[in-house]
Design a protein around this motif. Structure first.
Motif, PDB file in Angstrom:
ATOM      1  N   ALA A 181       0.838  -1.208   0.000  1.00 27.99           N
ATOM      2  CA  ALA A 181       0.000   0.000   0.000  1.00 27.99           C
ATOM      3  C   ALA A 181       0.869   1.253   0.000  1.00 27.99           C
ATOM      4  O   ALA A 181       0.594   2.223  -0.724  1.00 27.99           O
ATOM      5  CB  ALA A 181      -0.918  -0.006   1.226  1.00 27.99           C
ATOM      6  N   SER A 182       1.915   1.232   0.799  1.00 28.49           N
ATOM      7  CA  SER A 182       2.845   2.366   0.859  1.00 28.49           C
ATOM      8  C   SER A 182       3.575   2.550  -0.461  1.00 28.49           C
ATOM      9  O   SER A 182       3.776   3.679  -0.929  1.00 28.49           O
ATOM     10  CB  SER A 182       3.852   2.134   1.990  1.00 28.49           C
ATOM     11  OG  SER A 182       4.842   3.132   2.002  1.00 28.49           O
ATOM     12  N   THR A 186       3.302   5.936  -2.752  1.00 29.30           N
ATOM     13  CA  THR A 186       4.518   6.681  -3.118  1.00 29.30           C
ATOM     14  C   THR A 186       4.654   6.803  -4.628  1.00 29.30           C
ATOM     15  O   THR A 186       5.051   7.851  -5.144  1.00 29.30           O
ATOM     16  CB  THR A 186       5.769   5.990  -2.529  1.00 29.30           C
ATOM     17  OG1 THR A 186       5.612   5.868  -1.113  1.00 29.30           O
ATOM     18  CG2 THR A 186       7.028   6.780  -2.838  1.00 29.30           C
ATOM     19  N   ALA A 187       4.320   5.731  -5.332  1.00 35.16           N
ATOM     20  CA  ALA A 187       4.392   5.760  -6.799  1.00 35.16           C
ATOM     21  C   ALA A 187       3.437   6.801  -7.376  1.00 35.16           C
ATOM     22  O   ALA A 187       3.744   7.457  -8.377  1.00 35.16           O
ATOM     23  CB  ALA A 187       4.071   4.377  -7.363  1.00 35.16           C
ATOM     24  N   ILE A 188       2.281   6.991  -6.713  1.00 33.40           N
ATOM     25  CA  ILE A 188       1.285   7.955  -7.204  1.00 33.40           C
ATOM     26  C   ILE A 188       1.741   9.394  -6.961  1.00 33.40           C
ATOM     27  O   ILE A 188       1.680  10.236  -7.860  1.00 33.40           O
ATOM     28  CB  ILE A 188      -0.093   7.700  -6.541  1.00 33.40           C
ATOM     29  CG1 ILE A 188      -0.676   6.372  -7.036  1.00 33.40           C
ATOM     30  CG2 ILE A 188      -1.061   8.840  -6.847  1.00 33.40           C
ATOM     31  CD1 ILE A 188      -1.893   5.900  -6.268  1.00 33.40           C
ATOM     32  N   GLY A 219       7.966   0.407   2.084  1.00 30.64           N
ATOM     33  CA  GLY A 219       7.168   0.627   0.878  1.00 30.64           C
ATOM     34  C   GLY A 219       7.461   1.957   0.210  1.00 30.64           C
ATOM     35  O   GLY A 219       7.510   2.053  -1.019  1.00 30.64           O
ATOM     36  N   ALA A 220       7.683   2.998   1.046  1.00 30.96           N
ATOM     37  CA  ALA A 220       7.997   4.328   0.500  1.00 30.96           C
ATOM     38  C   ALA A 220       9.303   4.300  -0.269  1.00 30.96           C
ATOM     39  O   ALA A 220       9.424   4.901  -1.343  1.00 30.96           O
ATOM     40  CB  ALA A 220       8.070   5.350   1.629  1.00 30.96           C
ATOM     41  N   ASN A 221      10.292   3.591   0.261  1.00 35.40           N
ATOM     42  CA  ASN A 221      11.573   3.475  -0.435  1.00 35.40           C
ATOM     43  C   ASN A 221      11.438   2.666  -1.719  1.00 35.40           C
ATOM     44  O   ASN A 221      12.005   3.027  -2.751  1.00 35.40           O
ATOM     45  CB  ASN A 221      12.608   2.824   0.493  1.00 35.40           C
ATOM     46  CG  ASN A 221      13.234   3.822   1.450  1.00 35.40           C
ATOM     47  OD1 ASN A 221      14.180   4.519   1.115  1.00 35.40           O
ATOM     48  ND2 ASN A 221      12.685   3.913   2.660  1.00 35.40           N
ATOM     49  N   ALA A 222      10.672   1.587  -1.658  1.00 41.80           N
ATOM     50  CA  ALA A 222      10.467   0.762  -2.857  1.00 41.80           C
ATOM     51  C   ALA A 222       9.649   1.499  -3.909  1.00 41.80           C
ATOM     52  O   ALA A 222       9.843   1.308  -5.115  1.00 41.80           O
ATOM     53  CB  ALA A 222       9.785  -0.547  -2.476  1.00 41.80           C
TER      54      ALA A 222
END
Length: 534
Positions: A181-182, A186-188, A219-222
């Protein structure tokens, strides 16, 4: 008002102010450091440790690891950086953005209005670009901290809502779902710092447990890899390899840390005072440890990427280096413009000048089409570079960048005119072939020697431009009167010693000399531009 609607409004509004602040701060940092950024990037060597430091600086200036990573992919695509050099820089970009998260953890939200006040005051009293850039930095970070405060306040009511808390309890037991989800979020929004800032707000409000917040950090880093992968779609193989390697770096980091999250959280609690500080430290340590583990293997990664994405023969594109993404950092966009101009100059020399040489010496008629086709390529390049430079000049750029843009506009025009003249010479020689008419040996020898001198000047002018070598440019300018003397001598001998055949060819002969003279004038103009005479 419904609690969820109130929270959503506060969260989205705060996030908007946060992202806008990041944008303003980034613009200010880029403007204030643009002069040094160009030289700094040129000094990136095969030393991976120095490359990692370069990545830290680049991401700190960009205030976004996603944007910094896209920029590195662009550097590789433009040939400003090799695949091996990019490996270390990629790892460093992740650390650069931890600075903003650490600042937030220092409770800078309490001083957000002070930052905004200082920034506004500097904007009002400042007249120079430098002062306004510093004002942008203060204003930007002020908005970042202010937006963070709004998000934290908006999240506070949720800690008493049983439905919301149950959802987070479920996610706490399924950390992989939280990571995904993270990653998607982040991708968005294309900003890992904003995602982590939300986690910090949730943690501060008591809604989020540390383990779950750390999963958000993963997740934010990925999530930063998505933007880089998308940006590499229409790039060179090395640029694609750079983006894929970056994705592997992040994936490896998450796979190493995810099974150890429980112990990682305990360690963070032992060294951090409050949950915001613990989350910020987790973000920093994740990226630092990832760098320390992977940095020694950077060169190996580059070799693996070569095997994973093998080289294939690709269709040569008319425009190779310039791209829309780089316009966000005018210094980098100008570096890429220079690379495109250098490529344009090489096409003219390799495919047009040499073609004329063979036409004069061997009457190789197959070279006619080659020269004409390449002139069409030069036209496309000229238009693309011209419009790209126009977009750069519309940005809020420094005086130095404005002068550099103007220089490149001049050189772009000069190169296009040189290609036009070479095409005109080709058309003239084609007419001679069609009519089965030949210049006499003396006239042919004179034009060939004149052509050689003009080409020597061209090569030296381009070398001076490529190396920003003012001494070579001045030397070329000083040689120019010699070319003019040759031209006058050829013109005099032609009219003084003309026979009936030469008289019939007079207009053709003079037309070729005139075009060669135009080429030399444009070549001198390139050298004048190199030394700053525009």
């Amino acid at each position: 008002m419904n609690i969820f609607l109130h929270t959503a409004m506060g969260m989205l509004g705060g996030l908007g102010i946060f992202l806008y602040g990041m944008y303003i701060a980034s613009e200010g940092l880029k403007k204030s450091s643009s002069k040094h950024l160009k030289e700094f990037l040129k000094k990136v060597t095969t030393n991976q440790l120095f490359g990692a430091f370069a990545g830290v600086v680049l991401a700190a200036v960009m205030q976004s690891s996603s944007a910094a990573t896209v920029m590195v992919v662009g550097f590789v695509n433009a040939g400003l950086m090799t695949l091996r050099q990019a490996m270390g820089v990629m790892l460093g970009t992740a650390i650069g953005t931890t600075i903003t998260v650490q600042l937030i953890a220092f409770k800078m939200t309490d001083y957000s209005l002070l930052f905004i006040a200082i920034g506004s005051f500097l904007f009002i009293i400042g007249s120079s670009t430098k002062v306004k850039s510093i004002a942008s930095i203060f204003l930007g970070f002020g908005f970042v901290f202010f937006g963070m405060g709004i998000i934290t306040d908006a999240m506070a009511p949720l800690q008493t809502n049983p439905e919301f808390m149950n959802a987070f309890v479920y996610l706490s037991d399924h950390l992989i779902l939280m990571v995904l989800a993270s990653l998607l979020f982040t991708a968005i929004i294309q900003n890992s710092a904003a995602t982590i800032a939300l986690a910090m707000s949730l943690g501060a409000s008591g809604t989020l447990q540390l383990e779950t917040a750390i999963a958000i950090v993963y997740g934010a880093n990925a999530g930063t890899v998505v933007t880089a992968l998308i940006s590499s779609i229409n790039t060179t193989k090395d640029a694609k390899r750079t983006a894929v390697a970056h994705a592997f770096f992040k994936l490896i980091g998450v796979l190493i840390f995810l099974p150890l999250t429980e112990y990682f959280a305990v360690f963070m609690e032992s060294i951090g005072s409050d949950i915001e500080r613990q989350i910020a430290n987790a973000h920093s340590i994740f990226n630092i440890v990832n760098l320390l583990i992977l940095l020694p293997f950077c060169n190996k990664f580059a070799d693996w990427m070569l095997k994973l994405i093998p080289e294939k023969k690709e269709t040569i594109k008319e425009v190779k280096y310039i791209d829309p993404e780089s316009l966000e950092v005018p210094t980098v966009a100008l570096m890429k413009t220079k690379k495109e101009l250098e490529r344009m100059a090489k096409i003219i020399d390799d495919n047009m000048f040499i073609g004329i040489d063979r036409l004069l010496r061997n009457k190789d008629s197959s070279k006619h089409d080659t020269i004409i086709k390449n002139e069409s390529k030069i036209d496309v390049l000229y238009k693309s570079i011209y419009h790209y430079l126009q977009k750069i000049t519309k940005k809020d750029i420094s005086d130095d960048e404005s002068v550099e843009s103007l220089k490149y506009l001049y050189i772009n025009s000069d190169l296009e005119e040189i290609a036009d003249s070479l095409q005109q010479i080709t058309y003239t020689l084609m007419k001679l072939d069609e009519r089965n008419i030949k210049l006499n040996d003396k006239e042919l020898s004179g034009i060939t020697n004149f052509y050689k001198e003009v080409r020597i000047n061209y090569i030296e002018a381009i070398k001076g431009f490529e190396g920003e070598d003012k001494e070579m440019a001045i030397k070329m300018i000083q040689q120019s009167p010699g070319v003019l003397r040759i031209e006058k001598k050829l013109r005099y001998e032609h009219f003084h010693n003309s026979d009936s055949e030469s008289s019939r060819l007079s207009s053709t002969y003079i037309r070729i000399i005139n075009e060669l003279l135009k080429i030399n004038q444009r070549t001198v103009s390139i050298s004048h531009t190199t030394i700053g005479l525009i």
